[in-house]
Design a protein around this motif. Structure first.
Motif: not given
Length: 831
Positions: A2-3, A159-161, A236-238
């Protein structure tokens, strides 16, 4: 995995069931706006390890030469703090980390652009034990890589691409003076563009954001990935908040557990909608489910919208009548308190704000619609029209769903422990506590006095299980109890409580303790790798001009210019051989440019390039590794896409057989000059004129907007018949070209040229100058080549060269990535 941006996300990830988290510090991280201070790292690792969670530190940016001493100290600190691994992009830093702390795990970042088993093997050479594969790979392609390498593999599942391959995006560098390879992405892919087809504007409807992909959701592919033996499934996703981390982690925890137990995923429709609601630009199994260029970029909006819940039908004053989405209503109905926005993307300009607000009342109508009421004056009804889409941007119910993870009163995630009880009458009571998943972690507690004989209630299994299982607010749960009972020993509950508390404290402390790891002298390690005193340097030669062309018309002009070499960068492979022969017949060295990306099924490209029997401009680390194993390897020149940002990474690549290399576009002219002085003039080839390749993407704009096809198999290959460009909000038209793998490169409109720095670069010893042409005519190729040749001979000044180039370039010129800012030698602080 996990981010984690900071403490709230870290705690949410733990409670929601993450096996590992990844996070950055305040420097050398691809998410520069979030992260922990170096002084916080030991406590971060203790917190994670006490809960049985691994912590991976992102060290995934390119490091400049003047930053290497700080980077070395940071790597030593990270190892000493007990980090389970570092995630790196820079091969030089990977080698440095391996020397400083040989036992520290090193993971290759997705910023390495690894898409093949050969790329994995290249990373392995420098101590990497796990590779994060590029997000553009399908499950089938991952399967092929898995079958060809024993190294651990990690894939993104949510998450984001990025529209560009990670590590291959230079838009921020070109247009904003900041680098995505340095954690400072400006998100130029999320801006609107106009599409020019053969110089004419092509209507896009509502797809103005034609480089903005939707977000990845691979929930339904988890069983296949688990079966393949993928080491880590990464979210993804910090930059995302704790609610996002909690809900996505919980969903994928459930998916992994179901796949491991070979049962169907029991995730409710409401939970799936919740993933889209908490943050998404539209979820889909983009790339990992296979190629479909019609789906990956919808293009209507570049940011989080939430969930599409309906369409506006009528307005009665400030009351909006909406036809709701039936599936959404069945799982997560529209209700008072929801935050919504009205999407009128078909008529409103990108700069205008959208109407929206929080719903006060919801009333069903006879037509099956919903009447939505808002606070008085909250909306401007004149800006809402029938046909507008209604998106729910915030659902208070989702806050309540996330709250147990984000505000846990007691640990939700518990680790299984087994307790072995030795209770002999007349001997001290012994309790041996052991983590089920970590049998190497064991503590023993004993009573200070022997156990007396029981008067009426000797120790028995049910009693001991009840007393020792009272683990309430601890992160443990009793999973197994082993008994060794002799006689009729009496163990009072007060004694068991005391020993249980002591065991839990010792076990937690044991878990939190960093494993002993050898950490060497950081500066000595750096000095050892930087020692080039014994390396012979070739004598300085006369400046040489190298040209790169992309069309037959450009080739004819290039041959007439008589450069030292001509590199052919053609869309069609089978047009290369006659072009190579044409160049060689003119007495000029012919070179061919490789693709930047090679996937498992594209190894034929390697063999085709070798058959041409001429030097290769190597743009892929995987290709470089593949060529090392060929019986006869031609001369190899490494290109910018290998991302050599310092002498350490340059040495790594040169040692693999490159004759010369072009530094990454993250370096400015002064840094390239310094690198040349350090390595020698024969080792560097500078691109002195080019249109910077700002995006390199798996997504094909030609297929998406000039065909109804989903991939190269059914698109009709419009790239062979049309020229396209993307015009930005400043009126600049950026050319787009497809390569042999049907990947697109978006080039900067302006020509980036080095005239302002030419004298400095020559003084530093740069002797190989490359000019790259994209859409230039034959006449422009002739003029630009002649002007540079004159400047290198000294018959015109660098200032005059700059003036001539300004007149020749149709959309102007720029220093671009070569610009030298006044503060470029600033060193990141180890906060």
């Amino acid at each position: 995995m996990s981010p984690v941006g900071y403490w709230p996300q870290l705690h949410a990830a733990i409670e929601a069931g993450a096996d590992a988290v990844y996070f950055g510090l305040k420097h050398f991280t691809a998410r520069a706006k979030v992260g922990f201070g170096s002084d916080e790292l030991p406590e971060v690792m203790r917190t994670l390890h006490r809960r049985g969670v691994k912590g991976y530190v992102t060290f995934n940016t390119l490091a400049f030469a003047h930053e290497l001493p700080t980077a070395a100290e940071s790597l030593a600190q990270i190892a000493a703090a007990g980090a389970d691994a570092i995630i790196v992009q820079d091969l030089g830093l990977a080698r440095l980390a391996h020397v400083i702390a040989p036992e520290l795990e090193i993971h290759g970042s997705t910023q390495m652009s690894i898409t093949s088993a050969e790329g994995v093997e290249l990373a392995r050479r420098f101590g990497v034990s796990r590779v994060v594969l590029a997000r553009e790979l399908s499950v089938d392609e991952v399967r092929q890589i898995r079958a060809a390498t024993p190294l651990e593999l990690e894939v993104f599942v949510h998450g984001a691409l990025c529209v560009s391959y990670s590590g291959q995006c230079f838009s921020s560098e070109a247009w904003g003076g900041r680098s995505a390879n340095r954690g400072q992405c400006a998100q130029a892919c999320r801006l609107p563009y106009e599409l020019l087809v053969d110089s004419a504007k092509r209507p896009l409807g509502d797809a103005r954001y034609l480089l903005s992909p939707g977000d990845l959701s691979a929930l339904d592919h988890i069983p296949a990935l688990v079966e393949l033996g993928i080491a880590a499934l990464k979210i993804e996703g910090r930059y995302k908040d704790a609610d996002y981390v909690a809900l996505t982690t919980a969903a994928y925890r459930a998916a992994v557990d179901a796949a491991w137990e070979q049962r169907p995923l029991d995730l409710t429709p409401a939970a799936r909608i919740g993933l889209e609601q908490v943050y998404s630009r539209g979820l889909g199994d983009y790339f990992i489910g296979g190629t479909d260029h019609q789906k990956v970029v919808r293009g209507r909006a570049p940011r989080h919208r939430g969930v599409l819940v309906g369409k506006v039908m009528q307005l009665h004053g400030e009351t909006v009548l909406v036809a709701p989405d039936a599936q959404v209503m069945a799982a997560a109905p529209i209700k008072p308190g929801d935050g919504v926005v009205f999407d009128a993307a078909d008529w409103r300009s990108p700069e205008e704000s959208e109407e929206g607000g929080r719903i006060y009342h919801v009333h069903p109508t006879d037509q099956g619609w919903l009447a939505l009421e808002f606070a008085y004056g909250a909306l401007n009804p004149a800006r809402i029209r029938p046909g507008d889409l209604l998106w729910r941007t915030h659902d208070p119910e989702l806050d309540r769903t996330a709250r147990p993870y984000t505000q846990a009163a007691a640990p939700l995630r518990r680790q299984a422990v087994s307790v072995a009880v030795t209770a002999h009458e007349g001997a001290p009571l012994e309790l041996r506590w052991q983590l089920v998943d970590r049998p190497d972690l064991t503590v023993m507690v004993r009573s200070p006095e022997p156990l007396p004989a029981a008067a009426n209630r000797p120790a028995a299994e049910a009693y001991l299980r009840e007393q020792l299982g009272r683990l309430g607010n601890t992160p443990y749960q009793l999973a197994a109890l082993k008994l060794d009972l002799r006689g009729t020993p009496f163990a009072p509950s007060s004694l068991l409580n005391q020993l249980r508390r002591s065991a839990v404290e010792q076990l937690a402390e044991l878990q939190a303790r960093p494993l002993p790891i050898q950490v060497g002298d950081a500066q000595a390690a750096l000095a050892a790798l930087s020692n080039r005193d014994q390396m012979p340097k070739a004598p300085v030669e006369q400046p040489q001009l190298h040209l790169l062309v992309r069309s037959g018309a450009q080739l004819a002009a290039a041959i007439a210019a008589q450069p030292a070499s001509i590199t052919l960068d053609y869309l069609e492979l089978y047009g290369l051989r006659p072009a190579v022969e044409q160049v060689q017949a003119a007495g000029i060295e012919a070179r061919v440019a490789s693709p930047r990306i090679l996937k498992p099924a594209e190894q034929r490209v390697v063999h085709f390039l070798l058959k041409l029997e001429c030097p290769i401009l190597v743009r892929s680390g995987g290709l470089l590794e593949a060529l090392r194993h060929m019986a006869a390897t031609p001369k190899l020149i490494g290109d910018f896409s290998l991302n050599a940002a310092n002498a350490l990474s340059a040495d790594v690549l040169l040692d693999l057989g490159l004759e010369r290399l072009t530094p990454t576009h993250d370096l400015n002219a002064a840094q390239i000059a310094d690198l040349t002085r350090e390595l020698g003039s024969a080792r560097i080839e500078l691109i002195a004129y080019q249109h910077l390749p700002v995006f390199h993407t798996e997504h094909c704009v030609f297929c998406r907007f000039l065909s109804d096809g989903t991939s190269y198999k059914d698109c009709g290959r419009p790239c062979e018949r049309h020229e396209i460009a993307l015009r930005d909000q400043n009126g600049r038209a950026h050319p787009v070209l497809a390569d042999v793998g049907c990947r697109n490169t978006v080039f900067g409109a302006e020509a980036q040229e080095a005239s302002r720095h030419l004298d400095m670069l020559l003084a530093a010893g740069v002797r190989h100058f490359r000019l790259e042409f994209v859409h230039e005519t034959a006449e422009q190729v002739t003029q630009v080549s002649a002007d540079f040749a004159a400047a290198l001979r000294g018959t015109i000044t660098s200032a005059e060269l700059g003036e001539r180039l300004r007149r020749a370039a149709p959309q102007g010129v720029t220093e671009g990535s070569l610009f030298v800012p006044g503060n470029y030698l600033a060193v990141p602080l180890m906060q």
